[in-house]
Scaffold this active site. Structure first.
Site, PDB file in Angstrom:
ATOM      1  N   GLU A 118      28.068  -2.664  16.921  1.00  9.06           N
ATOM      2  CA  GLU A 118      26.886  -1.831  17.209  1.00  9.06           C
ATOM      3  C   GLU A 118      25.800  -2.169  16.185  1.00  9.06           C
ATOM      4  O   GLU A 118      24.612  -2.192  16.486  1.00  9.06           O
ATOM      5  CB  GLU A 118      27.255  -0.342  17.108  1.00  9.06           C
ATOM      6  CG  GLU A 118      26.040   0.549  17.300  1.00  9.06           C
ATOM      7  CD  GLU A 118      26.381   2.028  17.457  1.00  9.06           C
ATOM      8  OE1 GLU A 118      27.448   2.361  18.022  1.00  9.06           O
ATOM      9  OE2 GLU A 118      25.565   2.847  17.014  1.00  9.06           O
ATOM     10  N   SER A 166      28.630   4.041  13.022  1.00  8.53           N
ATOM     11  CA  SER A 166      29.694   3.380  13.791  1.00  8.53           C
ATOM     12  C   SER A 166      29.462   1.874  13.761  1.00  8.53           C
ATOM     13  O   SER A 166      28.408   1.401  14.183  1.00  8.53           O
ATOM     14  CB  SER A 166      29.676   3.852  15.244  1.00  8.53           C
ATOM     15  OG  SER A 166      29.936   5.227  15.292  1.00  8.53           O
ATOM     16  N   ARG A 212      23.622   2.539  23.812  1.00  9.40           N
ATOM     17  CA  ARG A 212      23.245   1.701  22.651  1.00  9.40           C
ATOM     18  C   ARG A 212      22.552   0.403  23.065  1.00  9.40           C
ATOM     19  O   ARG A 212      22.753  -0.659  22.475  1.00  9.40           O
ATOM     20  CB  ARG A 212      24.471   1.370  21.768  1.00  9.40           C
ATOM     21  CG  ARG A 212      25.227   2.566  21.266  1.00  9.40           C
ATOM     22  CD  ARG A 212      24.399   3.508  20.394  1.00  9.40           C
ATOM     23  NE  ARG A 212      25.138   4.704  20.130  1.00  9.40           N
ATOM     24  CZ  ARG A 212      25.027   5.827  20.855  1.00  9.40           C
ATOM     25  NH1 ARG A 212      24.166   5.911  21.863  1.00  9.40           N
ATOM     26  NH2 ARG A 212      25.744   6.878  20.566  1.00  9.40           N
TER      27      ARG A 212
HETATM   28  C1  LIG Z   1      25.878   7.919   8.598  1.00  6.41           C
HETATM   29  C2  LIG Z   1      25.334   7.385   9.895  1.00  6.41           C
HETATM   30  C3  LIG Z   1      25.524   8.091  11.063  1.00  6.41           C
HETATM   31  C4  LIG Z   1      25.024   7.610  12.276  1.00  6.41           C
HETATM   32  N1  LIG Z   1      25.214   8.331  13.413  1.00  6.41           N
HETATM   33  C5  LIG Z   1      24.717   7.888  14.586  1.00  6.41           C
HETATM   34  C6  LIG Z   1      24.886   8.637  15.784  1.00  6.41           C
HETATM   35  O1  LIG Z   1      25.456   9.718  15.787  1.00  6.41           O
HETATM   36  N2  LIG Z   1      24.364   8.134  16.932  1.00  6.41           N
HETATM   37  C7  LIG Z   1      23.694   6.948  16.969  1.00  6.41           C
HETATM   38  O2  LIG Z   1      23.233   6.543  18.045  1.00  6.41           O
HETATM   39  N3  LIG Z   1      23.523   6.206  15.845  1.00  6.41           N
HETATM   40  C8  LIG Z   1      24.005   6.643  14.667  1.00  6.41           C
HETATM   41  N4  LIG Z   1      23.824   5.898  13.534  1.00  6.41           N
HETATM   42  C9  LIG Z   1      23.167   4.589  13.617  1.00  6.41           C
HETATM   43  C10 LIG Z   1      21.632   4.597  13.437  1.00  6.41           C
HETATM   44  O3  LIG Z   1      21.223   5.704  12.640  1.00  6.41           O
HETATM   45  C11 LIG Z   1      20.900   4.641  14.777  1.00  6.41           C
HETATM   46  O4  LIG Z   1      21.214   3.526  15.581  1.00  6.41           O
HETATM   47  C12 LIG Z   1      19.383   4.698  14.577  1.00  6.41           C
HETATM   48  O5  LIG Z   1      18.786   4.943  15.817  1.00  6.41           O
HETATM   49  C13 LIG Z   1      18.793   3.404  13.999  1.00  6.41           C
HETATM   50  O6  LIG Z   1      17.456   3.669  13.623  1.00  6.41           O
HETATM   51  P1  LIG Z   1      16.763   2.898  12.404  1.00  6.41           P
HETATM   52  O7  LIG Z   1      15.373   3.359  12.324  1.00  6.41           O
HETATM   53  O8  LIG Z   1      17.567   3.042  11.168  1.00  6.41           O
HETATM   54  O9  LIG Z   1      16.831   1.413  12.947  1.00  6.41           O
HETATM   55  P2  LIG Z   1      17.013   0.067  12.107  1.00  6.41           P
HETATM   56  O10 LIG Z   1      18.408  -0.008  11.582  1.00  6.41           O
HETATM   57  O11 LIG Z   1      15.912  -0.087  11.140  1.00  6.41           O
HETATM   58  O12 LIG Z   1      16.857  -0.997  13.293  1.00  6.41           O
HETATM   59  C14 LIG Z   1      17.790  -1.031  14.341  1.00  6.41           C
HETATM   60  C15 LIG Z   1      17.229  -1.924  15.450  1.00  6.41           C
HETATM   61  O13 LIG Z   1      16.064  -1.303  15.998  1.00  6.41           O
HETATM   62  C16 LIG Z   1      14.939  -2.168  15.886  1.00  6.41           C
HETATM   63  N5  LIG Z   1      13.745  -1.345  15.618  1.00  6.41           N
HETATM   64  C17 LIG Z   1      13.626  -0.351  14.698  1.00  6.41           C
HETATM   65  N6  LIG Z   1      12.402   0.204  14.786  1.00  6.41           N
HETATM   66  C18 LIG Z   1      11.728  -0.466  15.755  1.00  6.41           C
HETATM   67  C19 LIG Z   1      10.417  -0.384  16.311  1.00  6.41           C
HETATM   68  N7  LIG Z   1       9.533   0.540  15.902  1.00  6.41           N
HETATM   69  N8  LIG Z   1      10.071  -1.236  17.308  1.00  6.41           N
HETATM   70  C20 LIG Z   1      10.946  -2.152  17.770  1.00  6.41           C
HETATM   71  N9  LIG Z   1      12.198  -2.295  17.286  1.00  6.41           N
HETATM   72  C21 LIG Z   1      12.589  -1.459  16.290  1.00  6.41           C
HETATM   73  C22 LIG Z   1      15.260  -3.111  14.733  1.00  6.41           C
HETATM   74  O14 LIG Z   1      14.531  -4.318  14.823  1.00  6.41           O
HETATM   75  C23 LIG Z   1      16.764  -3.291  14.936  1.00  6.41           C
HETATM   76  O15 LIG Z   1      17.023  -4.240  15.917  1.00  6.41           O
HETATM   77  C24 LIG Z   1      24.312   6.368  12.306  1.00  6.41           C
HETATM   78  C25 LIG Z   1      24.098   5.656  11.103  1.00  6.41           C
HETATM   79  C26 LIG Z   1      24.594   6.172   9.910  1.00  6.41           C
HETATM   80  C27 LIG Z   1      24.321   5.404   8.645  1.00  6.41           C
END
Ligand SMILES: Cc1cc2nc3c(=O)[nH]c(=O)nc-3n(C[C@H](O)[C@H](O)[C@H](O)COP(=O)(O)OP(=O)(O)OC[C@H]3O[C@@H](n4cnc5c(N)ncnc54)[C@H](O)[C@@H]3O)c2cc1C
Length: 301
Positions: free
Chosen positions: A295, A225, A174
């Protein structure tokens, strides 16, 4: 912001812009006040123009994927957000899959399946984009993006396009080079995936989806999480052991199904979530001596 809007209109006349955009519409928590300005580029060119316009005016944009790892303050964010979900193309180059950063991980996994590529089954149920996934080195059920990535392409603070081999991107649990450099915009990434049997790939995705449905509170808004896994422990087990399962503050609640998730059971504010997270951290530390690190990322606090 008026100067930024003028500059954006000049550099990228087609770029979609939204002022005072409620962030509750852009986070899986369904929480968050308004963002002063949001750009929704439809191409890498538009995204780069948006970054350049902001930088020229000394404004640091926040990059948003699907907001599935994000808690935005109730006051919102008095700044500029670039939402990447319009960058969602995939293609194959020299037998390697290349994808833009705004593609949902689920669609990316389906694109791999469509080409008979195995290795991204674990990512199918993670509700984020590739950019957020790379930033967090998203992973599940033994898989992590670092295992299948070969390189990441991003725009640095000088708005130069850089491609780094994955070995230089410091992807660990992470965490990545990009968590340390929030000023860099991930544009896309390349994967090396083995050829597999499409039916077996699909079966694996279905099996993992079933596991998720049985263990996780997918019927309620959350950011997955809430805390990272502390070395040698499981956050959910510690939280449950401290009697916190089901405990709520306002509309926020420690999920009754999975204690590692804080859920929005209706009308939760960011303040409710923050106070509940503080309570969890304080209680777990007092009772077990273990420090839980969030996280979830915070914006606008
Ligand atoms: C129901 C549920 C289940 C989940 N299960 C998992 C799991 O099994 N494993 C896991 O690892 N995570 C899980 N997550 C958490 C999440 O989905 C992941 O961390 C995912 O990778 C975040 O992606 P996002 O596009 O939503 O990022 P965001 O929430 O939009 O951003 C997260 C971070 O990434 C940065 N960011 C996003 N896009 C870019 C870009 N293009 N360039 C630079 N920085 C960027 C943002 O600035 C921020 O700091 C879960 C979440 C939910 C709601």
């Amino acid at each position: 912001m008026t100067a930024l809007i003028q500059e954006l209109n000049r550099l990228a006349p087609q770029l979609a812009l939204r002022e005072h955009e409620p962030m509750s519409r852009h986070t899986t928590f369904r929480i968050g006040g308004p963002a002063r300005l949001m750009a929704l580029p439809a191409s890498q060119m538009e995204a780069a123009a948006a970054v350049r316009a902001a930088r020229a005016l000394g404004i640091a944009p926040f990059f948003l994927g699907n907001g599935s790892d994000l808690l935005v303050s109730d006051r919102g964010f008095d700044g500029f957000i670039i939402k990447t979900t319009g960058l969602d193309q995939t293609r194959e180059v020299n037998r390697r899959l290349r994808a833009e950063s705004g593609i949902p991980l689920a669609r990316l996994a389906m694109a791999a399946l469509g080409r008979g590529h195995t290795g991204l089954e674990f990512a199918h149920g993670i509700p984020g984009t590739l950019g957020g996934g790379v930033t967090m080195n998203a992973g599940a059920y033994g898989g992590e993006l670092v295992q299948v990535l070969t390189s990441v392409t991003f725009l640095n603070e000088e708005a130069e396009v850089i491609t780094l081999p994955v070995e230089e991107c410091a992807l660990t649990y992470r965490h990545s080079l990009f968590t340390d450099h929030p000023e860099w915009l991930i544009l896309g990434a390349e994967f090396e995936l083995a050829q597999g049997d499409p039916a077996a790939i699909k079966d694996k995705m279905d099996e993992l989806a079933q596991k998720r449905r049985s263990k996780q509170p997918l019927d309620l808004p959350s950011a997955g999480s809430t805390f990272k896994r502390p070395a040698g422990y499981f956050a959910a087990a510690l939280i449950e052991q401290c009697g916190l399962k089901g405990v709520g503050i306002g509309g926020a609640q420690v999920s009754e199904k999975h204690a590692g998730f804080v859920v929005n059971r209706g009308g939760a504010t960011a303040d409710d979530v923050r106070r509940l997270m503080d309570l969890i951290q304080d209680t777990v530390h007092r009772e077990t001596g273990v420090t839980l690190e969030p996280e979830v990322k915070f914006l606008g606090f």
